[in-house]
Design an enzyme around this catalytic site. Structure first.
Site, PDB file in Angstrom:
ATOM      1  N   ARG A   1       0.878  -1.183   0.000  1.00  0.00           N
ATOM      2  CA  ARG A   1       0.000   0.000   0.000  1.00  0.00           C
ATOM      3  C   ARG A   1       0.905   1.220   0.000  1.00  0.00           C
ATOM      4  O   ARG A   1       1.652   1.451   0.959  1.00  0.00           O
ATOM      5  CB  ARG A   1      -0.911  -0.002   1.223  1.00  0.00           C
TER       6      ARG A   1
ATOM      7  N   HIS B   1      -7.402   1.115  -6.242  1.00  0.00           N
ATOM      8  CA  HIS B   1      -7.571   0.180  -5.115  1.00  0.00           C
ATOM      9  C   HIS B   1      -8.267  -1.072  -5.680  1.00  0.00           C
ATOM     10  O   HIS B   1      -9.453  -1.314  -5.442  1.00  0.00           O
ATOM     11  CB  HIS B   1      -8.409   0.841  -4.018  1.00  0.00           C
TER      12      HIS B   1
ATOM     13  N   GLN C   1     -10.161  -3.763  -3.395  1.00  0.00           N
ATOM     14  CA  GLN C   1     -11.444  -3.272  -2.884  1.00  0.00           C
ATOM     15  C   GLN C   1     -12.505  -3.334  -3.988  1.00  0.00           C
ATOM     16  O   GLN C   1     -13.627  -3.796  -3.753  1.00  0.00           O
ATOM     17  CB  GLN C   1     -11.294  -1.831  -2.381  1.00  0.00           C
TER      18      GLN C   1
ATOM     19  N   ASP D   1     -17.116   7.614  -0.833  1.00  0.00           N
ATOM     20  CA  ASP D   1     -15.807   7.402  -0.194  1.00  0.00           C
ATOM     21  C   ASP D   1     -15.442   8.725   0.479  1.00  0.00           C
ATOM     22  O   ASP D   1     -16.063   9.769   0.208  1.00  0.00           O
ATOM     23  CB  ASP D   1     -14.782   7.026  -1.286  1.00  0.00           C
TER      24      ASP D   1
ATOM     25  N   CYS E   1     -16.312   1.981   0.983  1.00  0.00           N
ATOM     26  CA  CYS E   1     -15.175   1.083   1.209  1.00  0.00           C
ATOM     27  C   CYS E   1     -14.727   1.093   2.666  1.00  0.00           C
ATOM     28  O   CYS E   1     -14.066   0.161   3.109  1.00  0.00           O
ATOM     29  CB  CYS E   1     -14.021   1.462   0.290  1.00  0.00           C
TER      30      CYS E   1
ATOM     31  N   ARG F   1     -13.933  -8.484   1.709  1.00  0.00           N
ATOM     32  CA  ARG F   1     -12.505  -8.267   1.457  1.00  0.00           C
ATOM     33  C   ARG F   1     -11.739  -9.559   1.746  1.00  0.00           C
ATOM     34  O   ARG F   1     -10.835  -9.939   1.000  1.00  0.00           O
ATOM     35  CB  ARG F   1     -11.957  -7.138   2.356  1.00  0.00           C
TER      36      ARG F   1
END
Ligand code: CP
Ligand code: NVA
Length: 300
Positions: free
Chosen positions: A99, A126, A129, A217, A257, A285
């Site tokens: 990440r 991402h 996700q 988000d 998310c 996830r």
């Protein structure tokens, strides 16, 4: 094989991930020893709750092991290059997840690691996700050609980019609702238009009309903290609240998310309300991470 972006995934590859994740979710015991003796290195330059824990638990449940590497406590913080770090880690571990801020940095790791590399979020994408969100949409009966996917808020960052392409590649129609001051990434919009209908609007009520899926988000993604007050002002009209939700379909689902900034991009009433599927998303996830790792290691 790597998983670096939705941009480089084909529609049928997305479908394979979805099918495998569903199978793993239904019969987790069948995969219990699949990664015996395998190790994942997880490099984090930004914070994480879900991505870290779901990959780590996923590796454990598959019989493997995950090592958490905080950027600041590795030699990367003292100037060792990503090139040397990737080459070194590739001699020890079977797969790397990272990440990072810059997308070019994940490409650099992938270039030199010699083992599969997973993008656990960059400023640009991402993908893990987005794939698990498609799984959630599928389970809720919303992943259908022609269904209306709406993303409201900051359409210019990682989540919007990955979801726009993931949904378009599954033939959903995509509406991006955002202020003119923060337009979506033109490359992503143009690429998505090759697969499905995409519209960009700045009027929340018009954009959300007849939506099947509404996604939001944070307005202040990791790394954008300096712009906080400006962004709160710009995005305030784009809050997902009950008044706005009334304009979507009655059975629309609300997605996020996480982490959410309650009272900013989404209200408590909506995130805790009957349309919200955010914790199903968080659970998925785990199932999707397992599917990703097993696929990249050629074990499924
Ligand atoms: N959604 C997500 O990636 O959460 P974390 O930042 O907690 O990993
Ligand atoms: N856009 C958010 C996603 C967090 C999972 C961020 O980059 O901080």
């Amino acid at each position: 094989m790597n998983l670096l972006s939705i941009m480089e995934l084909k529609s049928n590859e997305i479908e394979k991930y979805l099918a495998l994740a569903s199978k793993i979710k239904q019969t987790p015991a069948n995969y219990a020893d699949s990664l015996k003796g395998k190790t994942m290195a997880m490099i984090f330059e930004k914070p994480s709750t879900r991505t870290r824990v779901s990959f780590e638990v996923g590796m454990t449940q598959l019989g493997g092991h995950a090592i958490y590497l905080d950027f600041t406590s590795t030699q990367l913080s003292r100037g060792e290059t990503l090139h040397d770090t990737a080459k070194t880690l590739g001699r020890y571990v079977d797969i790397i997840m990272a990440r990072l801020y810059k997308h070019s940095d994940i490409l650099e790791i992938a270039k030199h690691a010699g083992v599969p590399v997973i993008n656990g979020l960059t400023d640009l994408e991402h993908p893990c996700q987005a794939l698990s969100d498609l799984l959630t949409m599928k389970e809720k009966g919303k992943l259908k050609a022609g269904a209306k996917f709406v993303f409201i808020g900051d359409c210019s960052f990682n989540m919007a980019n990955s979801l726009l392409l993931a949904c378009a590649k599954q033939k959903m129609n995509v509406t991006l609702i955002c202020p003119k001051s923060h337009p979506p990434n033109a490359d992503y919009v143009n690429e998505a238009k090759r697969y499905s209908k995409v519209e960009v609007v700045d009027d929340p009520q018009a954009g959300i009309k007849d939506a099947d899926v509404i996604y939001t988000d944070t307005w202040i993604s990791m790394g954008l903290e300096d712009e906080k007050s400006e962004r709160i002002k710009r995005f305030a009209p784009y809050q997902l609240n009950e008044r706005l939700l009334e304009h979507a379909k009655n059975d629309a689902i609300v997605m996020h998310c996480l982490p959410a900034h309650r009272g900013m991009e989404i209200t408590n009433e909506v995130i805790d309300g009957p349309h919200s599927v955010v914790f199903d998303q968080a659970e998925n996830r785990l199932h999707m991470q397992k599917a990703i790792v097993l696929s990249l290691l050629g074990k499924a």
